[in-house]
Design an enzyme around this catalytic site. Sequence first.
Site, PDB file in Angstrom:
ATOM      1  N   ARG A 227      38.665  37.958  40.614  1.00  0.00           N
ATOM      2  CA  ARG A 227      38.690  38.350  39.211  1.00  0.00           C
ATOM      3  C   ARG A 227      38.445  39.718  38.603  1.00  0.00           C
ATOM      4  O   ARG A 227      38.010  40.490  39.933  1.00  0.00           O
ATOM      5  CB  ARG A 227      37.665  37.457  38.624  1.00  0.00           C
ATOM      6  CG  ARG A 227      38.053  36.016  38.206  1.00  0.00           C
ATOM      7  CD  ARG A 227      38.894  35.732  37.073  1.00  0.00           C
ATOM      8  NE  ARG A 227      39.118  35.067  36.815  1.00  0.00           N
ATOM      9  CZ  ARG A 227      40.303  33.403  37.459  1.00  0.00           C
ATOM     10  NH1 ARG A 227      41.162  34.520  37.796  1.00  0.00           N
ATOM     11  NH2 ARG A 227      40.297  32.672  36.535  1.00  0.00           N
ATOM     12  N   HIS A 275      48.740  39.176  37.053  1.00  0.00           N
ATOM     13  CA  HIS A 275      47.601  38.560  36.946  1.00  0.00           C
ATOM     14  C   HIS A 275      48.979  36.817  36.794  1.00  0.00           C
ATOM     15  O   HIS A 275      48.490  36.328  35.946  1.00  0.00           O
ATOM     16  CB  HIS A 275      46.936  37.886  35.847  1.00  0.00           C
ATOM     17  CG  HIS A 275      45.822  36.577  35.895  1.00  0.00           C
ATOM     18  ND1 HIS A 275      44.740  36.913  35.245  1.00  0.00           N
ATOM     19  CD2 HIS A 275      45.895  35.515  36.989  1.00  0.00           C
ATOM     20  CE1 HIS A 275      43.739  36.162  35.879  1.00  0.00           C
ATOM     21  NE2 HIS A 275      44.870  35.281  36.269  1.00  0.00           N
TER      22      HIS A 275
END
Length: 312
Positions: A227, A275
Amino acid sequence: MTAPLYIAYHSVDHSIDYWQKHLSPLVPGIELVHADEARAQEAEVLLTWNPPEGMVAGLKNLKGVVSLAQGVDHVLNGKTFPSHLKFARLIDPYMSEAMAEWVMLTVLEYHRDVPQYRAAERRKDWIRLEPNIAADTTVAIMGLGAIGSVVATTLTKLKFNVIGWSRSEKSLQGVTAFHGDDGFDACLTQADIIVSILPLTTETENIYNSTTFSKMKPGAAFINSGRGKQVVEDDLIAAVDSGHLRGATLDVMRVEPLPTDHGFWDHPKINVWPHVSAQTHGATSGPQIAEAIADIRAGRDPRNSVNIARGY
Ligand code: NAP
């Protein structure tokens, strides 16, 4: 005619039709309804990625939530999660394999000196660099969970010296596993390539900062697909600009989509990915979502239950 089975839905990642298509053959009578619609108040289960604060607590008939991702920070962090609710996440072998592919791709880019060869190609320069030996190259996998353990094992097949870090002690064939605070430092100081696949919790937020970057070996490369909030981004740019780190490859950012004026975009030694290293897939994850819906409705703990106190 049997009444529809309303399941509440909120995600910006996939359309409601996408999940309706994948779940209809698996959950008899399922009708996904947007979580802010009146009919969602009848739903016992919410399927979601990144619900706004108050949405989960506002669904009064809810028995549980299913994260449409392996991570759960987008549901828990900074948000109210009523303690009586069950909470399932995905653990999809397809996603572990997809991440293993992406990590192989990015690790091999550094290992095979791709940045130097592409730059030489642009100069029409026929250079031949000294080859790197996989067995002499240490790759650290930070986070040896459902995904990290598959990534680590996959890298051993190319003969890299693979080490890894987790909270609890682990035993993985061919991988030197560390845990705890000392283990974190051991990995950073030994690795030529650091690959981070950690969940975002209060313990891992900002875990990569000027202090921890300075512990990494001079010339190490940093890869993050956990993350974005685990990385202090200015500190990473400073570590690369000073030459201490060779470069970085990032699939996750503090703010996504990455703002167009962000320094990562034009940085010659920082590679940006949007992502996509391991994306949720309806076909591969549908059966376990159907199973989690059935478990939650029946009052059973779902197979892939989240430890809410731990945050992952
Ligand atoms: P997981 O099965 O929960 O594994 C997490 C691993 O991190 C475990 O090994 C855990 O240790 C370790 N860990 C957590 N907190 C730690 C701490 N404070 N200190 C040391 N180790 C710690 O999660 P997963 O399914 O592998 O997924 C990991 C993360 O990858 C997700 O949370 C998500 O953020 C990210 N992800 C990204 C993408 C993408 O496309 N970029 C896709 C999927 C997932 P223990 O084993 O001891 O518990």
